[in-house]
Design a protein around this motif. Structure first.
Motif, short mmCIF file in Angstrom:
data_model
loop_
_atom_site.label_atom_id
_atom_site.label_comp_id
_atom_site.label_asym_id
_atom_site.label_seq_id
_atom_site.Cartn_x
_atom_site.Cartn_y
_atom_site.Cartn_z
N GLY A 57 3.16 1.40 4.41
CA GLY A 57 1.97 0.82 3.80
C GLY A 57 1.32 1.65 2.73
N LEU A 58 1.91 2.79 2.36
CA LEU A 58 1.29 3.65 1.36
C LEU A 58 1.35 3.04 -0.03
CD1 LEU A 58 2.56 7.17 2.49
CD2 LEU A 58 0.38 6.06 3.00
N ALA A 59 2.29 2.14 -0.23
CA ALA A 59 2.40 1.51 -1.55
C ALA A 59 1.16 0.68 -1.86
CB ALA A 59 3.65 0.63 -1.61
N ALA A 60 0.45 0.28 -0.82
CA ALA A 60 -0.78 -0.49 -1.03
C ALA A 60 -1.80 0.31 -1.83
CB ALA A 60 -1.38 -0.89 0.32
N ILE A 61 -1.70 1.65 -1.75
CA ILE A 61 -2.61 2.51 -2.52
C ILE A 61 -2.40 2.28 -4.01
CG2 ILE A 61 -3.19 4.89 -3.08
CD1 ILE A 61 -2.45 5.66 -0.24
N PHE A 62 -1.12 2.20 -4.42
CA PHE A 62 -0.81 1.96 -5.82
C PHE A 62 -1.27 0.57 -6.24
CE2 PHE A 62 2.59 5.18 -4.97
CZ PHE A 62 2.11 6.13 -5.85
N HIS A 63 -1.20 -0.36 -5.29
CA HIS A 63 -1.56 -1.74 -5.61
C HIS A 63 -3.07 -1.90 -5.76
CE1 HIS A 63 -0.88 -6.02 -5.87
NE2 HIS A 63 -1.80 -6.24 -4.94
N THR A 64 -3.83 -1.12 -5.00
CA THR A 64 -5.29 -1.25 -5.02
C THR A 64 -5.98 -0.20 -5.88
OG1 THR A 64 -5.45 0.09 -2.99
CG2 THR A 64 -5.32 -2.29 -2.73
N SER A 65 -5.30 0.92 -6.11
CA SER A 65 -5.89 1.99 -6.90
C SER A 65 -5.24 2.04 -8.28
CB SER A 65 -5.74 3.34 -6.19
OG SER A 65 -6.18 4.39 -7.04
N ALA A 66 -5.94 1.56 -9.27
CA ALA A 66 -5.40 1.57 -10.63
C ALA A 66 -5.16 2.99 -11.13
CB ALA A 66 -6.35 0.84 -11.57
N LEU A 67 -6.03 3.92 -10.72
CA LEU A 67 -5.91 5.30 -11.18
C LEU A 67 -4.64 5.94 -10.65
CD1 LEU A 67 -7.05 7.75 -12.62
CD2 LEU A 67 -8.33 8.32 -10.52
N ALA A 68 -4.37 5.80 -9.35
CA ALA A 68 -3.17 6.39 -8.75
C ALA A 68 -1.91 5.82 -9.39
CB ALA A 68 -3.16 6.14 -7.24
N PHE A 69 -1.92 4.51 -9.59
CA PHE A 69 -0.76 3.87 -10.21
C PHE A 69 -0.55 4.36 -11.63
CE2 PHE A 69 1.30 0.51 -12.63
CZ PHE A 69 2.38 0.18 -11.82
N GLN A 70 -1.62 4.45 -12.41
CA GLN A 70 -1.52 4.86 -13.80
C GLN A 70 -1.04 6.30 -13.93
OE1 GLN A 70 -1.89 2.97 -16.51
NE2 GLN A 70 -2.25 1.20 -15.20
N ILE A 71 -1.51 7.17 -13.04
CA ILE A 71 -1.10 8.58 -13.09
C ILE A 71 0.40 8.72 -12.90
CG2 ILE A 71 -1.22 10.80 -11.88
CD1 ILE A 71 -4.18 10.24 -11.38
N VAL A 72 0.90 8.10 -11.84
CA VAL A 72 2.34 8.19 -11.55
C VAL A 72 3.15 7.51 -12.66
CG1 VAL A 72 4.16 7.58 -9.92
CG2 VAL A 72 1.93 8.30 -9.07
N LYS A 73 2.63 6.40 -13.16
CA LYS A 73 3.34 5.68 -14.22
C LYS A 73 3.48 6.52 -15.48
CE LYS A 73 1.41 2.34 -16.65
NZ LYS A 73 0.87 1.02 -17.09
N TYR A 74 2.39 7.18 -15.88
CA TYR A 74 2.43 7.98 -17.10
C TYR A 74 3.28 9.24 -16.94
CZ TYR A 74 -1.10 4.96 -19.16
OH TYR A 74 -1.77 3.88 -19.68
#
Length: 202
Positions: A57-74
């Motif tokens: 269920g940790l992927a839900a963090i990326f789904h709900t947290s735009a900041l976490a997703f953007q950091i890893v993406k960049y």
């Protein structure tokens, strides 16, 4: 029970060329068949963190947290652009090493691992993809997700090996043609850059 639908859908997903396929093919072309096996292994290992994140269920963090997703993406996009820049700026034609001593297999594995681990979309993909094939009557959703993920990884490894081995058949031509070597180098560099930019703007 693993369904035929899951196997067929997974095969289609794995066959679609992405960063892992591109990296494995490039390794097969410029380093050789044995090295492409390690590249495929590294890319497959890079799936494990995304699979575990999704299963727990940790992927839900990326789904709900735009900041976490953007950091890893960049970070992932930067790594792809780094690989593209490094390959493009190389002035000498890429060659196929004659001896095993010249090949850093651990480095090949690490690069493949980083390519997948730095792709946040992979965990989102598993979170959205795997539950579709888990029956509602199962006793343990977690165990079923892990089992399906393991099958997906095995299919990825097998398909990537085929891609790598097929590309390695042209390695002799690349080694003997300076012009072809440099041209392929530029093509792969451009492809990595395009994938990095796509990740940034997606």
């Amino acid at each position: 029970m693993i369904s035929i639908e899951f196997l067929l859908t997974s095969l289609v997903v794995v066959l679609i060329p992405g960063t892992g396929v591109l990296y494995t093919v490039a390794t097969g072309l410029f380093v050789g068949k044995r090295a492409s096996l390690f590249a495929a292994f590294g890319c497959t290992l890079g799936i494990i963190p995304a699979l575990l994140a999704s299963a727990f269920g940790l992927a839900a963090i990326f789904h709900t947290s735009a900041l976490a997703f953007q950091i890893v993406k960049y970070v992932g996009a930067t790594y792809l652009l780094y690989l593209a820049c490094h390959m493009w700026r190389s002035s000498a034609p890429l060659s196929v090493p004659e001896g095993k001593a010249n090949t850093n297999y651990s480095g090949i594995i690490l690069k493949g691992f980083l390519l997948n681990i730095l792709n946040p979309k992979l965990s989102i993909f598993f979170l959205a993809f795997l539950p579709q094939f888990i029956p509602t009557t199962v006793d343990s959703v977690l165990m079923n997700m892990l089992m399906l993920g393991a099958v997906f990884m095995l299919m990825t490894f097998a398909v990537f090996i085929v891609y790598g081995f097929l590309s390695s058949r042209f390695s002799e031509f690349i080694k003997n043609s300076k012009r072809a070597s440099i041209a392929m180098q530029k093509i792969f560099a451009t492809s990595f850059a395009a994938l990095g930019l796509k990740l940034v703007f997606s």
